[in-house]
Design a protein around this motif. Structure first.
Motif, PDB file in Angstrom:
ATOM      1  N   LEU A  51       0.828  -1.204   0.000  1.00 49.62           N
ATOM      2  CA  LEU A  51       0.000   0.000   0.000  1.00 49.62           C
ATOM      3  C   LEU A  51       0.869   1.265   0.000  1.00 49.62           C
ATOM      4  CD1 LEU A  51      -2.776   1.319   0.108  1.00 49.62           C
ATOM      5  CD2 LEU A  51      -2.727   1.036   2.603  1.00 49.62           C
ATOM      6  N   SER A  52       1.924   1.270   0.804  1.00 47.99           N
ATOM      7  CA  SER A  52       2.832   2.418   0.864  1.00 47.99           C
ATOM      8  C   SER A  52       3.521   2.636  -0.482  1.00 47.99           C
ATOM      9  CB  SER A  52       3.885   2.208   1.951  1.00 47.99           C
ATOM     10  OG  SER A  52       3.272   2.102   3.205  1.00 47.99           O
ATOM     11  N   ILE A  85       1.056   4.239  -2.964  1.00 38.60           N
ATOM     12  CA  ILE A  85       0.871   5.675  -2.722  1.00 38.60           C
ATOM     13  C   ILE A  85       2.031   6.459  -3.327  1.00 38.60           C
ATOM     14  CG2 ILE A  85       0.823   7.454  -0.918  1.00 38.60           C
ATOM     15  CD1 ILE A  85      -0.658   5.354   0.840  1.00 38.60           C
ATOM     16  N   ASN A  86       3.244   5.959  -3.129  1.00 37.44           N
ATOM     17  CA  ASN A  86       4.428   6.625  -3.677  1.00 37.44           C
ATOM     18  C   ASN A  86       4.487   6.491  -5.197  1.00 37.44           C
ATOM     19  OD1 ASN A  86       6.436   7.577  -1.409  1.00 37.44           O
ATOM     20  ND2 ASN A  86       5.429   5.750  -0.667  1.00 37.44           N
ATOM     21  N   ALA A 142       2.046   6.123  -7.326  1.00 36.08           N
ATOM     22  CA  ALA A 142       1.042   6.974  -7.973  1.00 36.08           C
ATOM     23  C   ALA A 142       1.564   8.403  -8.121  1.00 36.08           C
ATOM     24  CB  ALA A 142      -0.257   6.961  -7.164  1.00 36.08           C
ATOM     25  N   TYR A 158       0.176  16.702  -3.483  1.00 37.15           N
ATOM     26  CA  TYR A 158       0.100  15.261  -3.242  1.00 37.15           C
ATOM     27  C   TYR A 158       1.327  14.784  -2.472  1.00 37.15           C
ATOM     28  CZ  TYR A 158      -0.295  10.254  -4.093  1.00 37.15           C
ATOM     29  OH  TYR A 158      -0.393   8.893  -3.918  1.00 37.15           O
ATOM     30  N   MET A 199       1.323  12.300   0.671  1.00 38.00           N
ATOM     31  CA  MET A 199       2.086  11.050   0.662  1.00 38.00           C
ATOM     32  C   MET A 199       3.036  10.979   1.857  1.00 38.00           C
ATOM     33  SD  MET A 199       5.305   9.644  -0.149  1.00 38.00           S
ATOM     34  CE  MET A 199       6.064  11.013  -0.973  1.00 38.00           C
ATOM     35  N   ALA A 234       0.688  10.229   4.863  1.00 35.46           N
ATOM     36  CA  ALA A 234      -0.002   8.932   4.837  1.00 35.46           C
ATOM     37  C   ALA A 234       0.954   7.744   4.931  1.00 35.46           C
ATOM     38  CB  ALA A 234      -0.854   8.816   3.571  1.00 35.46           C
ATOM     39  N   THR A 235       2.080   7.811   4.241  1.00 33.72           N
ATOM     40  CA  THR A 235       2.999   6.665   4.228  1.00 33.72           C
ATOM     41  C   THR A 235       3.554   6.357   5.623  1.00 33.72           C
ATOM     42  OG1 THR A 235       3.546   7.047   1.908  1.00 33.72           O
ATOM     43  CG2 THR A 235       5.075   5.689   3.172  1.00 33.72           C
TER      44      THR A 235
END
Length: 197
Positions: free
Chosen positions: A78-79, A82-83, A85, A100, A104, A107-108
């Motif tokens: 998932l991490s 996110i990166n 994207a 963003y 990131m 969230a990460t």
């Protein structure tokens, strides 16, 4: 190794390998101009490797440990998504007023802190306090290491990690680190209050 990997992580392991091959195979003129193809393909392969890395390091002997390793793989996947994207174009949203990159960087660490604490509590049977402190330090140190890699890559490989998200050199790095810390603190506060209940 892949057989025991959870389905979510297994799918994106394949996706990252395919993305690397596609990036290397497609003509450069049909891809966005800001794509650094060799670096992006390398990062895609490194991401695929990171997904299976917990299976190479840890050998679970109990079901609870197996769940911990599986959770770690999903959290890492998932991490990485996110990166990834961001690298595919979401970092450019700063041109429209949405950073963003900062999302990131918040969230990460949040996701990694929660996931690693879960892992260490289940795999190594650490008490919550020990897992909180060690995981927080590990995720914070990882964030600092990443910032050093960004600066080094921009200087040596002509990438634009620091400035690619619209940042201004050291200002961008400082705010990235602040966002990292806020992500870690959010996870720690959440787990602290959850444990008290």
């Amino acid at each position: 190794m892949l057989r025991k990997t959870p389905k979510f992580s297994r799918i994106f392991f394949v996706v990252y390998v395919v993305v690397a091959l596609v990036l290397l195979a497609l003509p450069k003129n049909i891809l966005p101009g800001f794509y650094n193809i060799p670096v992006m393909a390398t990062l895609a392969l490194v991401s695929a490797f990171i997904i299976i890395l917990p299976r190479l390091i840890f050998k679970p002997k109990q079901k609870v440990q197996e769940r911990g390793v599986a959770k770690m793989q999903n959290v890492l996947t998932l991490s990485l998504l996110i990166n990834g994207a961001g690298g595919l174009g979401l970092y450019k949203l700063y041109q429209y007023g949405f950073e963003y990159d900062k999302l990131m960087h918040y969230a990460t660490p949040l996701i990694l802190t929660l996931g690693f604490i879960y892992f260490f509590r289940n795999y190594s049977n650490w008490p919550l306090k020990k897992a909180l402190w060690r995981t927080s330090f590990l995720v914070f140190a990882g964030g600092i290491f990443w910032e050093i890699l960004e600066w080094t890559s921009d200087r040596l490989l002509d990438t634009s990690f620091v400035l690619g998200g619209g940042g201004i050199g050291w200002r961008d790095t400082i705010f990235d680190v602040i966002a990292n810390i806020l992500g870690i603190l959010t996870a720690v506060i959440y787990l602290h209050y959850k444990s008290r209940k």
